[in-house]
Design a protein around this motif. Structure first.
Motif, PDB file in Angstrom:
ATOM      1  N   ILE A  38      17.454  20.935   0.762  1.00 14.00           N
ATOM      2  CA  ILE A  38      17.214  19.471   0.732  1.00 14.00           C
ATOM      3  C   ILE A  38      16.074  19.147  -0.232  1.00 14.00           C
ATOM      4  O   ILE A  38      16.167  18.219  -1.035  1.00 14.00           O
ATOM      5  CB  ILE A  38      16.928  18.944   2.160  1.00 14.00           C
ATOM      6  CG1 ILE A  38      18.199  19.008   3.005  1.00 14.00           C
ATOM      7  CG2 ILE A  38      16.379  17.506   2.129  1.00 14.00           C
ATOM      8  CD1 ILE A  38      18.000  18.708   4.470  1.00 14.00           C
ATOM      9  N   PHE A  59      15.531   9.509  -1.680  1.00 18.46           N
ATOM     10  CA  PHE A  59      14.438  10.421  -1.305  1.00 18.46           C
ATOM     11  C   PHE A  59      13.081   9.736  -1.476  1.00 18.46           C
ATOM     12  O   PHE A  59      12.197   9.875  -0.633  1.00 18.46           O
ATOM     13  CB  PHE A  59      14.498  11.692  -2.158  1.00 18.46           C
ATOM     14  CG  PHE A  59      15.367  12.755  -1.576  1.00 18.46           C
ATOM     15  CD1 PHE A  59      14.894  13.615  -0.602  1.00 18.46           C
ATOM     16  CD2 PHE A  59      16.687  12.893  -1.977  1.00 18.46           C
ATOM     17  CE1 PHE A  59      15.705  14.599  -0.045  1.00 18.46           C
ATOM     18  CE2 PHE A  59      17.517  13.862  -1.436  1.00 18.46           C
ATOM     19  CZ  PHE A  59      17.028  14.721  -0.470  1.00 18.46           C
ATOM     20  N   MET A  81      12.384   6.567  -1.321  1.00 12.68           N
ATOM     21  CA  MET A  81      12.170   5.545  -0.286  1.00 12.68           C
ATOM     22  C   MET A  81      11.736   6.181   1.034  1.00 12.68           C
ATOM     23  O   MET A  81      10.845   5.667   1.719  1.00 12.68           O
ATOM     24  CB  MET A  81      13.432   4.704  -0.087  1.00 12.68           C
ATOM     25  CG  MET A  81      13.690   3.760  -1.217  1.00 12.68           C
ATOM     26  SD  MET A  81      12.312   2.619  -1.393  1.00 12.68           S
ATOM     27  CE  MET A  81      12.428   2.181  -3.097  1.00 12.68           C
ATOM     28  N   GLY A 113       8.160   5.530   2.671  1.00  7.97           N
ATOM     29  CA  GLY A 113       8.103   5.080   4.073  1.00  7.97           C
ATOM     30  C   GLY A 113       7.179   5.975   4.890  1.00  7.97           C
ATOM     31  O   GLY A 113       6.350   5.505   5.663  1.00  7.97           O
ATOM     32  N   ALA A 114       7.339   7.303   4.689  1.00  8.32           N
ATOM     33  CA  ALA A 114       6.500   8.265   5.425  1.00  8.32           C
ATOM     34  C   ALA A 114       5.027   8.080   5.037  1.00  8.32           C
ATOM     35  O   ALA A 114       4.145   8.060   5.912  1.00  8.32           O
ATOM     36  CB  ALA A 114       6.956   9.680   5.123  1.00  8.32           C
ATOM     37  N   PHE A 160       3.671   5.375   3.900  1.00  6.33           N
ATOM     38  CA  PHE A 160       3.244   4.092   4.456  1.00  6.33           C
ATOM     39  C   PHE A 160       2.869   4.261   5.941  1.00  6.33           C
ATOM     40  O   PHE A 160       1.807   3.811   6.378  1.00  6.33           O
ATOM     41  CB  PHE A 160       4.371   3.063   4.303  1.00  6.33           C
ATOM     42  CG  PHE A 160       4.125   1.796   5.052  1.00  6.33           C
ATOM     43  CD1 PHE A 160       3.249   0.844   4.552  1.00  6.33           C
ATOM     44  CD2 PHE A 160       4.754   1.545   6.260  1.00  6.33           C
ATOM     45  CE1 PHE A 160       3.005  -0.320   5.256  1.00  6.33           C
ATOM     46  CE2 PHE A 160       4.519   0.392   6.967  1.00  6.33           C
ATOM     47  CZ  PHE A 160       3.641  -0.551   6.467  1.00  6.33           C
ATOM     48  N   GLY A 161       3.757   4.945   6.689  1.00  6.01           N
ATOM     49  CA  GLY A 161       3.493   5.174   8.117  1.00  6.01           C
ATOM     50  C   GLY A 161       2.194   5.925   8.324  1.00  6.01           C
ATOM     51  O   GLY A 161       1.387   5.583   9.189  1.00  6.01           O
ATOM     52  N   SER A 174       3.670  -5.918   5.463  1.00  6.84           N
ATOM     53  CA  SER A 174       4.890  -5.115   5.545  1.00  6.84           C
ATOM     54  C   SER A 174       5.988  -5.875   6.284  1.00  6.84           C
ATOM     55  O   SER A 174       7.170  -5.728   5.976  1.00  6.84           O
ATOM     56  CB  SER A 174       4.619  -3.785   6.231  1.00  6.84           C
ATOM     57  OG  SER A 174       4.083  -4.010   7.491  1.00  6.84           O
ATOM     58  N   PHE A 227       9.227  -5.847   4.124  1.00 11.18           N
ATOM     59  CA  PHE A 227      10.248  -4.865   4.522  1.00 11.18           C
ATOM     60  C   PHE A 227      11.472  -5.461   5.200  1.00 11.18           C
ATOM     61  O   PHE A 227      12.312  -4.705   5.661  1.00 11.18           O
ATOM     62  CB  PHE A 227       9.652  -3.825   5.469  1.00 11.18           C
ATOM     63  CG  PHE A 227       8.679  -2.902   4.831  1.00 11.18           C
ATOM     64  CD1 PHE A 227       8.544  -2.837   3.456  1.00 11.18           C
ATOM     65  CD2 PHE A 227       7.891  -2.079   5.601  1.00 11.18           C
ATOM     66  CE1 PHE A 227       7.631  -1.998   2.862  1.00 11.18           C
ATOM     67  CE2 PHE A 227       6.979  -1.235   5.022  1.00 11.18           C
ATOM     68  CZ  PHE A 227       6.855  -1.191   3.654  1.00 11.18           C
ATOM     69  N   PHE A 286      19.912  -1.343   1.631  1.00 10.96           N
ATOM     70  CA  PHE A 286      19.915  -0.007   2.218  1.00 10.96           C
ATOM     71  C   PHE A 286      18.583   0.724   2.016  1.00 10.96           C
ATOM     72  O   PHE A 286      18.026   1.287   2.954  1.00 10.96           O
ATOM     73  CB  PHE A 286      21.071   0.805   1.600  1.00 10.96           C
ATOM     74  CG  PHE A 286      21.046   2.261   1.970  1.00 10.96           C
ATOM     75  CD1 PHE A 286      21.305   2.675   3.279  1.00 10.96           C
ATOM     76  CD2 PHE A 286      20.755   3.227   1.007  1.00 10.96           C
ATOM     77  CE1 PHE A 286      21.271   4.022   3.618  1.00 10.96           C
ATOM     78  CE2 PHE A 286      20.723   4.575   1.342  1.00 10.96           C
ATOM     79  CZ  PHE A 286      20.989   4.971   2.646  1.00 10.96           C
ATOM     80  N   HIS A 287      18.058   0.662   0.781  1.00 11.13           N
ATOM     81  CA  HIS A 287      16.822   1.406   0.492  1.00 11.13           C
ATOM     82  C   HIS A 287      15.615   0.825   1.216  1.00 11.13           C
ATOM     83  O   HIS A 287      14.745   1.570   1.681  1.00 11.13           O
ATOM     84  CB  HIS A 287      16.576   1.452  -1.021  1.00 11.13           C
ATOM     85  CG  HIS A 287      17.534   2.368  -1.726  1.00 11.13           C
ATOM     86  ND1 HIS A 287      18.327   1.956  -2.769  1.00 11.13           N
ATOM     87  CD2 HIS A 287      17.865   3.650  -1.492  1.00 11.13           C
ATOM     88  CE1 HIS A 287      19.079   2.965  -3.162  1.00 11.13           C
ATOM     89  NE2 HIS A 287      18.821   4.008  -2.402  1.00 11.13           N
ATOM     90  N   LEU A 326      15.808   1.977   4.683  1.00 12.03           N
ATOM     91  CA  LEU A 326      15.439   3.400   4.754  1.00 12.03           C
ATOM     92  C   LEU A 326      13.917   3.561   4.779  1.00 12.03           C
ATOM     93  O   LEU A 326      13.371   4.338   5.575  1.00 12.03           O
ATOM     94  CB  LEU A 326      16.010   4.083   3.506  1.00 12.03           C
ATOM     95  CG  LEU A 326      16.356   5.552   3.603  1.00 12.03           C
ATOM     96  CD1 LEU A 326      17.385   5.788   4.684  1.00 12.03           C
ATOM     97  CD2 LEU A 326      16.898   6.040   2.261  1.00 12.03           C
ATOM     98  N   LEU A 327      13.249   2.808   3.921  1.00 11.29           N
ATOM     99  CA  LEU A 327      11.782   2.852   3.847  1.00 11.29           C
ATOM    100  C   LEU A 327      11.173   2.427   5.187  1.00 11.29           C
ATOM    101  O   LEU A 327      10.295   3.090   5.740  1.00 11.29           O
ATOM    102  CB  LEU A 327      11.320   1.930   2.719  1.00 11.29           C
ATOM    103  CG  LEU A 327       9.890   2.084   2.228  1.00 11.29           C
ATOM    104  CD1 LEU A 327       9.799   1.737   0.753  1.00 11.29           C
ATOM    105  CD2 LEU A 327       8.910   1.220   2.976  1.00 11.29           C
ATOM    106  N   ALA A 340      11.933   5.106   7.943  1.00 10.51           N
ATOM    107  CA  ALA A 340      11.079   6.297   7.797  1.00 10.51           C
ATOM    108  C   ALA A 340       9.647   5.979   8.229  1.00 10.51           C
ATOM    109  O   ALA A 340       9.017   6.771   8.946  1.00 10.51           O
ATOM    110  CB  ALA A 340      11.096   6.779   6.352  1.00 10.51           C
ATOM    111  N   GLY A 341       9.150   4.809   7.826  1.00 10.11           N
ATOM    112  CA  GLY A 341       7.784   4.411   8.194  1.00 10.11           C
ATOM    113  C   GLY A 341       7.619   4.297   9.696  1.00 10.11           C
ATOM    114  O   GLY A 341       6.660   4.838  10.269  1.00 10.11           O
ATOM    115  N   ILE A 360      11.026  14.696   8.771  1.00 13.07           N
ATOM    116  CA  ILE A 360      10.905  13.790   7.598  1.00 13.07           C
ATOM    117  C   ILE A 360       9.717  14.201   6.737  1.00 13.07           C
ATOM    118  O   ILE A 360       9.801  14.281   5.516  1.00 13.07           O
ATOM    119  CB  ILE A 360      10.764  12.315   8.064  1.00 13.07           C
ATOM    120  CG1 ILE A 360      12.103  11.807   8.587  1.00 13.07           C
ATOM    121  CG2 ILE A 360      10.278  11.412   6.916  1.00 13.07           C
ATOM    122  CD1 ILE A 360      12.064  10.403   9.146  1.00 13.07           C
ATOM    123  N   PRO A 410      12.277  15.659   3.387  1.00 12.51           N
ATOM    124  CA  PRO A 410      12.458  14.592   2.389  1.00 12.51           C
ATOM    125  C   PRO A 410      11.132  14.114   1.788  1.00 12.51           C
ATOM    126  O   PRO A 410      11.037  13.862   0.588  1.00 12.51           O
ATOM    127  CB  PRO A 410      13.132  13.459   3.177  1.00 12.51           C
ATOM    128  CG  PRO A 410      13.626  14.054   4.428  1.00 12.51           C
ATOM    129  CD  PRO A 410      12.776  15.236   4.714  1.00 12.51           C
TER     130      PRO A 410
END
Lengths: 211, 204
Positions: free
Chosen positions: A141, A173, A175, A179-180, A182-183, B123, B127, B132-133, B136-137, B140-141, B164, B168
């Motif tokens: 991956i 990938f 995004m 996201g990760a 950002f979290g 956000s 957000f 789709f993207h 996804l963001l 994941a967040g 995650i 990824p």
């Protein structure tokens, strides 16, 4: 706890509340605290770096130990101050050119090694059977992700056809990665927030009790 | 002298820094270390230039009694106070470390903590899963945030969060890092060879 520490806690509490007051709306208390932070931070960092660099790396070696090889550093540093006058501004270009070029020369080998070669090495999946299947799948991956992202960053050809589809995988990938991140950032800020509330509602009352 | 001189000087310094990696010469190695030390001195003095610029900006505002000049007084007072106490008492003791512990560090932490609220509200607006993207963001967040607290463990989402982050996210970080690395190398070569000279300012 000495008296100065108690006073310090109260000062910190007042300034913390002044900054939090922005959550209500912009107000003079917040603005005063913000400007104080700018002044104090500038003073703090300039002194810190002045002692760490100018005193320890220039004044002490040159004037106390007689190491003249460090003299050009001070001269270049003084050249940068000539930027303050319009007539002599051009001389400071030598110091800027020195700093930027020295960084560039320093960075090229280390960036190639750390950001490119080591990262590529880590992207190559291990031989099948040498690691558990889930780790192998994870490595595949990562490989797909890295290749598709690099193709997404390749702008010398239009992103159509196969290239376009692969770059779409790259965006996917990216995004997930954004996201990760950002979290993670939000959680970092929240933990700082918890720390400030702990200070206001736990450490400060405890300090009052111990007075 | 004004235009070409700095570029030639930068070229020589850049080549010296590179040469160090291709020669066993101890003389080159010593000069390489000298340049690293000079770089630190130049950085330290550049900060002084920055502080002079900050002081001048606020001083002019105070002189002209411009709007908000009272806040500039606070900035200038904070700046002068920190420098004065460090010079009088040394940076290791006295009011200088006290100011850091009880004024600067708490305010800086609060500033960053404040961002938690603004990031959350920004956000929410940014957000709203429009495609789709973006979805996804957002997903994941949220998963990573939940995976970092005990609630995530309770609903069994912590393992998804770890997955995650491990795969990824690693791929994304690595892809970006390699891309940035290639960009940095190309820019550094352009700077040393004098192709890129915008950093020298107007007219260079």
């Amino acid at each position: 706890m000495v008296i100065w520490d108690h006073i310090g806690m109260w000062v910190a509490a007042v300034l913390t509340i002044a900054i939090f007051s922005l959550l209500y709306r912009d107000n003079p208390f917040y603005r005063a605290a913000e400007h104080l932070l700018v002044g104090v931070s500038a003073g703090y960092y300039v002194i810190n770096y002045f002692y760490a660099s100018v005193i320890r790396k220039f004044a002490v070696p040159v004037f106390q130990q007689g190491d003249l090889w460090l003299l050009p550093g001070g001269i270049l540093g003084l050249l940068i101050l000539l930027r303050l006058s319009r007539r002599t501004q051009w001389v400071s270009r030598y110091a800027i050119a020195f700093y930027v070029a020295a960084w560039s020369g320093y960075l090229i080998p280390s960036v190639i090694q750390e950001r490119i070669l080591i990262q590529l090495q880590g992207t190559i999946p291990p031989q099948p059977g040498t690691v558990p299947w889930d780790a192998f799948l994870g490595a595949i991956i990562v490989l797909i992700g890295v290749i598709s992202i690099l193709i997404y960053f390749y702008f010398s050809a239009p992103h159509t056809g196969v290239l376009g589809r692969i770059s779409q995988v790259g965006i996917t990938f990216l995004m997930i990665g954004f996201g990760a991140s950002f979290g993670y950032t939000v959680m970092g800020r929240v933990s700082l927030l918890i720390g400030r509330f702990q200070f206001l509602f736990q450490e400060l009352p405890e300090s009052l009790m111990n007075m | 002298m004004k235009k070409t001189g700095p570029v030639v000087f930068g070229f020589l310094i850049g080549v010296l820094m590179l040469l160090h990696h291709f020669t066993p010469s101890s003389w080159i190695g010593d000069r390489y270390n000298n340049v690293l030390d000079w770089k630190q001195v130049v950085f330290g003095i550049t900060l002084i230039l920055g502080v002079i610029s900050l002081f001048t900006y606020h001083w002019k505002k105070i002189e002209r009694r411009a709007e908000g000049w009272g806040y500039s007084v606070i900035t200038v007072a904070g700046l002068i106070f920190m420098i004065a106490v460090a010079l009088i008492f040394t940076p290791e003791r006295g009011p200088y470390p006290w100011m850091f512990d009880h004024v600067q560090a708490p305010m800086q932490a609060t500033m960053f903590a404040l961002l938690a609220f603004y990031v959350a509200s920004a956000s929410y607006r940014a957000f709203r899963a429009r495609n789709f993207h973006a979805a996804l963001l957002l997903t994941a967040g949220v998963i990573v945030m939940l995976g970092r607290v005990s609630l995530g463990e309770l609903i069994g989402i912590d393992s998804v969060s770890t997955w995650i982050l491990d795969f990824p996210n690693t791929a994304a970080k690595r892809g970006v890092m390699i891309g940035v690395g290639l960009g940095m190398t190309a820019t550094a070569i352009k700077i040393i060879t004098g192709i890129e000279r915008t950093y020298l300012g107007k007219g260079a």
